[in-house]
Design a protein around this motif. Structure first.
Motif, PDB file in Angstrom:
ATOM      1  N   ALA A 238       0.856  -1.187   0.000  1.00 30.75           N
ATOM      2  CA  ALA A 238       0.000   0.000   0.000  1.00 30.75           C
ATOM      3  C   ALA A 238       0.888   1.231   0.000  1.00 30.75           C
ATOM      4  O   ALA A 238       2.051   1.182   0.413  1.00 30.75           O
ATOM      5  CB  ALA A 238      -0.898  -0.002   1.235  1.00 30.75           C
ATOM      6  N   GLY A 239       0.326   2.322  -0.489  1.00 29.99           N
ATOM      7  CA  GLY A 239       1.069   3.579  -0.496  1.00 29.99           C
ATOM      8  C   GLY A 239       2.367   3.442  -1.260  1.00 29.99           C
ATOM      9  O   GLY A 239       2.403   2.891  -2.354  1.00 29.99           O
ATOM     10  N   ARG A 240       3.448   3.883  -0.653  1.00 30.51           N
ATOM     11  CA  ARG A 240       4.765   3.884  -1.307  1.00 30.51           C
ATOM     12  C   ARG A 240       5.268   2.498  -1.698  1.00 30.51           C
ATOM     13  O   ARG A 240       6.124   2.358  -2.551  1.00 30.51           O
ATOM     14  CB  ARG A 240       5.790   4.532  -0.383  1.00 30.51           C
ATOM     15  N   SER A 241       4.748   1.449  -1.049  1.00 26.63           N
ATOM     16  CA  SER A 241       5.256   0.104  -1.319  1.00 26.63           C
ATOM     17  C   SER A 241       4.335  -0.726  -2.222  1.00 26.63           C
ATOM     18  O   SER A 241       4.444  -1.948  -2.256  1.00 26.63           O
ATOM     19  CB  SER A 241       5.519  -0.632  -0.008  1.00 26.63           C
TER      20      SER A 241
ATOM     21  N   ARG B  53       6.485  -1.119  -9.785  1.00 23.26           N
ATOM     22  CA  ARG B  53       6.458  -0.689  -8.384  1.00 23.26           C
ATOM     23  C   ARG B  53       5.988   0.767  -8.360  1.00 23.26           C
ATOM     24  O   ARG B  53       6.776   1.672  -8.106  1.00 23.26           O
ATOM     25  CB  ARG B  53       7.844  -0.830  -7.767  1.00 23.26           C
ATOM     26  N   PRO B  54       4.691   0.959  -8.630  1.00 17.69           N
ATOM     27  CA  PRO B  54       4.210   2.337  -8.748  1.00 17.69           C
ATOM     28  C   PRO B  54       4.162   3.099  -7.440  1.00 17.69           C
ATOM     29  O   PRO B  54       4.116   4.328  -7.442  1.00 17.69           O
ATOM     30  CB  PRO B  54       2.803   2.167  -9.326  1.00 17.69           C
ATOM     31  N   GLY B  55       4.188   2.367  -6.316  1.00 17.56           N
ATOM     32  CA  GLY B  55       4.117   3.059  -5.036  1.00 17.56           C
ATOM     33  C   GLY B  55       2.889   3.943  -4.993  1.00 17.56           C
ATOM     34  O   GLY B  55       1.814   3.571  -5.450  1.00 17.56           O
ATOM     35  N   ASP B  56       3.054   5.152  -4.486  1.00 14.32           N
ATOM     36  CA  ASP B  56       1.930   6.089  -4.423  1.00 14.32           C
ATOM     37  C   ASP B  56       1.983   7.097  -5.580  1.00 14.32           C
ATOM     38  O   ASP B  56       1.295   8.106  -5.561  1.00 14.32           O
ATOM     39  CB  ASP B  56       1.896   6.796  -3.069  1.00 14.32           C
ATOM     40  N   ARG B  57       2.775   6.811  -6.608  1.00 19.94           N
ATOM     41  CA  ARG B  57       2.881   7.694  -7.769  1.00 19.94           C
ATOM     42  C   ARG B  57       1.769   7.443  -8.779  1.00 19.94           C
ATOM     43  O   ARG B  57       1.642   8.147  -9.766  1.00 19.94           O
ATOM     44  CB  ARG B  57       4.263   7.536  -8.420  1.00 19.94           C
ATOM     45  N   LEU B  58       0.982   6.390  -8.541  1.00 19.22           N
ATOM     46  CA  LEU B  58      -0.181   6.070  -9.354  1.00 19.22           C
ATOM     47  C   LEU B  58      -1.356   5.917  -8.408  1.00 19.22           C
ATOM     48  O   LEU B  58      -1.242   5.255  -7.370  1.00 19.22           O
ATOM     49  CB  LEU B  58       0.068   4.773 -10.136  1.00 19.22           C
ATOM     50  N   HIS B  59      -2.470   6.533  -8.732  1.00 16.16           N
ATOM     51  CA  HIS B  59      -3.637   6.498  -7.851  1.00 16.16           C
ATOM     52  C   HIS B  59      -4.084   5.060  -7.615  1.00 16.16           C
ATOM     53  O   HIS B  59      -4.008   4.218  -8.508  1.00 16.16           O
ATOM     54  CB  HIS B  59      -4.770   7.322  -8.470  1.00 16.16           C
TER      55      HIS B  59
END
Length: 192
Positions: free
Chosen positions: A93-96, A141-147
């Motif tokens: 979730a989020g950044r990970s 690994r989109p992290g939180d860079r993608l909604h």
């Protein structure tokens, strides 16, 4: 040195998957310059066991253990398992947040191979990750860079994906070099 064991999908499977990823929201975001950390198609692999940092002087023991595991697998099977990339999901979730594609086909054989590899490493008293094996291939690994909604849409789109079938015919020992742009070096391989 940082090591793991893997199965590499063939170029046709990688090309097919790359075309599908380019159509996903994560692929469109990457094409538009968003750092969603798409996996480099050249390095796509299914990790069977992660050894982590292993002293150089133990490389021969690692190779011996993996050779025995591959031999046991071949003796018990007689043919390479047939696999295909298909379906998918996400975890974290989020950044990970990680987006992955699933593995289908003769996955019981892949589970057996992973178990044999880990057993051989344990018998040789070599380090390895004891997390339960779950065959998958990380694609981003989109992290939180993608909604989150975009990740969910991509995950749902992947449910309908089925790539070409291929034989998992080689177990590979890989050295990973960490960094912003990780590099992987093939150290040894055994037929399956």
């Amino acid at each position: 040195m940082r090591l793991f064991t893997a199965i590499h999908p063939p170029p046709a499977a990688v090309t097919d998957l790359a075309a599908r990823v380019a159509e996903l929201r994560v692929g469109v975001a990457a094409a538009n310059g968003v750092d969603v950390r798409l996996a480099d198609p050249v390095h796509l692999h299914l990790t069977l066991a992660f050894l982590g940092d292993v002293p150089d002087e133990r490389l021969v023991q690692v190779e011996s253990a993996l050779g025995l595991a591959a031999e046991s697998f071949r003796d018990g099977r007689g043919s390479s398992p047939r696999l295909r990339l298909g379906g998918g999901g996400s975890f974290g979730a989020g950044r990970s947040t990680v987006l992955w594609v699933d593995v289908r086909g003769e996955t019981d054989a892949l589970d057996t191979l992973a178990r044999l590899v880990r057993h051989a490493l344990r018998r040789a008293e070599l380090p390895h990750d004891d997390k339960p094996f779950r065959a998958h291939l990380t694609i981003a690994r989109p992290g939180d860079r993608l909604h989150r909604a975009d990740v969910r849409t991509d995950r749902e789109t992947l449910h309908g994906y089925a790539g070409p079938e291929w034989p998992a015919d080689e177990l590979v020992l890989v050295r990973s070099h960490l960094g912003r742009h990780p590099r992987y070096t093939r150290l040894a391989a055994w037929p399956l």
